[in-house]
Design an enzyme around this catalytic site. Sequence first.
Site, mmCIF file in Angstrom:
data_model
loop_
_atom_site.group_PDB
_atom_site.id
_atom_site.type_symbol
_atom_site.label_atom_id
_atom_site.label_comp_id
_atom_site.label_asym_id
_atom_site.label_seq_id
_atom_site.Cartn_x
_atom_site.Cartn_y
_atom_site.Cartn_z
ATOM 1 N N LYS A 15 1.021 -1.519 0.144
ATOM 2 C CA LYS A 15 -0.329 0.050 -0.335
ATOM 3 C C LYS A 15 0.921 0.886 -0.205
ATOM 4 C CE LYS A 15 -1.409 3.506 2.850
ATOM 5 N NZ LYS A 15 -0.726 4.249 2.483
ATOM 6 N N THR A 20 6.901 5.634 2.578
ATOM 7 C CA THR A 20 5.821 5.583 3.508
ATOM 8 C C THR A 20 5.042 4.912 2.781
ATOM 9 O OG1 THR A 20 6.160 8.110 4.109
ATOM 10 C CG2 THR A 20 4.328 7.258 4.947
ATOM 11 N N GLU A 41 -0.350 9.753 -5.876
ATOM 12 C CA GLU A 41 -1.435 10.290 -5.390
ATOM 13 C C GLU A 41 -0.670 11.628 -6.920
ATOM 14 O OE1 GLU A 41 -1.354 12.290 -1.684
ATOM 15 O OE2 GLU A 41 -1.652 10.576 -1.057
ATOM 16 N N ASN A 81 -4.874 16.297 -1.987
ATOM 17 C CA ASN A 81 -3.885 16.324 -0.464
ATOM 18 C C ASN A 81 -4.581 17.678 -0.129
ATOM 19 O OD1 ASN A 81 -1.927 13.622 0.726
ATOM 20 N ND2 ASN A 81 -1.431 15.199 -1.975
ATOM 21 N N THR A 99 -8.028 16.130 8.040
ATOM 22 C CA THR A 99 -7.918 15.344 9.041
ATOM 23 C C THR A 99 -9.059 15.236 10.166
ATOM 24 O OG1 THR A 99 -6.693 17.864 9.550
ATOM 25 C CG2 THR A 99 -6.623 16.073 11.352
#
Lengths: 400, 400
Positions: A176, A187, A272, A395, A400
């Site tokens: 992933k 990451t 992305e 992004n 959040t």
Amino acid sequence: MNCKITNDGFDVFESVKTSAVRAGIKRKGEDLALIYFEKEATFAAVFTTNKVKAHCVIYDEELLKTQQNIRAVLINSGNANACNINGAQAIQDVTKALSTVLNIKQNEIFIAQTGIIGEEFPTKKVTNALAKLKNNLGKNSQNLARAILTTDKIPKIISIECEYAGVIFHIAAVAKGAGMIHPNMATMLSFIVTDLKITQNILKVALKEAVDKSFNRISVDGDMSTNDTVFIASLNEVGDLINEENEFYRYFVDKLTECCVYLAKEIVKDAEGATKFCEVLVFGADKDEDAQKVARSIANSLLVKTAIFGKDPNWGRIIAAVGYSGANIDVEKLEIKIGDFLVYSWGRPQEFDKIALLEYMRQNDSIKIYINLNIGASNFNLYFSDLTYEYIKINAQYHT
Amino acid sequence: MNCKITNDGFDVFESVKTSAVRAGIKRKGEDLALIYFEKEATFAAVFTTNKVKAHCVIYDEELLKTQQNIRAVLINSGNANACNINGAQAIQDVTKALSTVLNIKQNEIFIAQTGIIGEEFPTKKVTNALAKLKNNLGKNSQNLARAILTTDKIPKIISIECEYAGVIFHIAAVAKGAGMIHPNMATMLSFIVTDLKITQNILKVALKEAVDKSFNRISVDGDMSTNDTVFIASLNEVGDLINEENEFYRYFVDKLTECCVYLAKEIVKDAEGATKFCEVLVFGADKDEDAQKVARSIANSLLVKTAIFGKDPNWGRIIAAVGYSGANIDVEKLEIKIGDFLVYSWGRPQEFDKIALLEYMRQNDSIKIYINLNIGASNFNLYFSDLTYEYIKINAQYHT
């Protein structure tokens, strides 16, 4: 010594079952996954080097110190379980509940998590879903590969069947990625299983080498997450036990590295908003460290990344990034190639077919940049993505 | 000791004339500018730390070693005169021609250039325009401030009149920024003039301090150009000669720093595509270096920059950037504030008014992030911009 490659993932192993369900952590879709080993599996892992670590990373690092074998890996997306109030307790509660459901020991469970940082972990949602997760166990690798995604578009899954010295063994893996993807354990999450007999110590060394040549050579945005984890388990089913670095071990590491490189490239391709898959190859550096510095400087340059998105062979931005990389360079010896086009060499720009280079930038989904520093013998390569409107969109809106 | 601030630029000085004309280097607009000193001016400068340097930087660095005084500064946009075939020769030809036109010595000319890297320098276009450039000399600071721009939208210009111990003196400055803006002499040009009497050595020290507290504390995209230059000249017209660091010197440096900070902020506000002006203030670091690392890590994080563009108070991305900054930190002592909102403290997220914080992100053009590491006494602050669709557009389309 040819290999058979499929996208069956863990389904190639009789004794490994997987499951993916919706626990309700994310707004929609499956977000909880399980890899279940019918018997004890030797395991190893490498983690993020971020000093801010998610609770799962802290937990797993401790687990690795005392535990050789594992029976289950629990993975969730939607919540990183990092920098929150109840994270450590949540892991205790969830692993305890899962150990009851699966009738295994609590310390036979490995945990991996990805998603938003700082939010309270929805323990109840997860424990409520465990029975369904167990009941759903089967040959579900594709579902598992999908359930661990966050902003990724495409599941990343591979399995290979190899033969060495008459021994047929398998390596299967899922991963992933998508954003917050950076060198030093990009990451991301990846889970790898092999049926080859191998000790934990040797498995650790093998994983580190494979990760250094694959997941540590990709960059999407230069951001490093709090949750990066690459996990590997061995079922110890075939071959003689590998307990030292011998020829069989070398073959195994090569194949393991191939799997990891495949997944690492898939992560960059699915980065992305990315429209181009790029590779920078640095040659002739003074030191390994300098080769890396140059590669990372180019791969992380917003101006290089936007130029590639704009299909613009703007080598001026590349040479500027080489210059501020901090590496030892000699501008008079520097050589830059974009694709097969030599654009700069020995201190001056070169004549090249501009129309043909523009066509190369336009028509290829995959762009290569070669840098020869011509002052030493160290090399390094790095995969990276371009920077696009879509990256900003994803992004700026991922809340959040 | 109050100061009068205007945007007259160099027009406040009787003996300084400026000029800006179109030489045809850029596709349109004025692209060649001149600052002319009617008598010798003491000068100093600081430059990019990029190892790939434009020919003007190489030339000026040599000039500074042998020359104390200057009569003219020639500036062009549209061509960086870096990594090209004829760059060094072009500077010889252009300064020679200009020395004839102005009837000054060749080594009394300082050169600054900005624009595309790698293209042949259009010497002929520039020399052809020199006579017009001379004839146009006058009180043209606004035109000069405009002519040095590349993708900037707004001219950056200031002049201040100060008084200390009965001495009235002036500092005037212009700057150019927009993209390729990074710490360590943010990629930009700035030209500063004062009428205060000061020796070259002291002027050098003063400039370095002012730049460290201003232009070295801004970041747009993390890319560092090959052409960064901050130039300062003194007309030596007022006051007693400053030849050591005394109280008057301290006052002068404070005022010089104020001018530079003003221009540095203007550069960030006018950064390519920026919608928000951001400041990160780091407190309580172990070492100065660590405070810087944390500030730069946050300011360069694509995820932090896109979150700010998305008006999203995503402190998870901020804490991740603190974690991978490489600085010595203790997560249990870390404190994060966005505006006046304490979002993370002593190892855990804090309760805060989410609606009010969202409003702060939405309604303010200027966003502040406070990081207290709570482990030492070192501080650092950095100005930066958000990352937007417009940045991608500008840089994907700005063509080699």
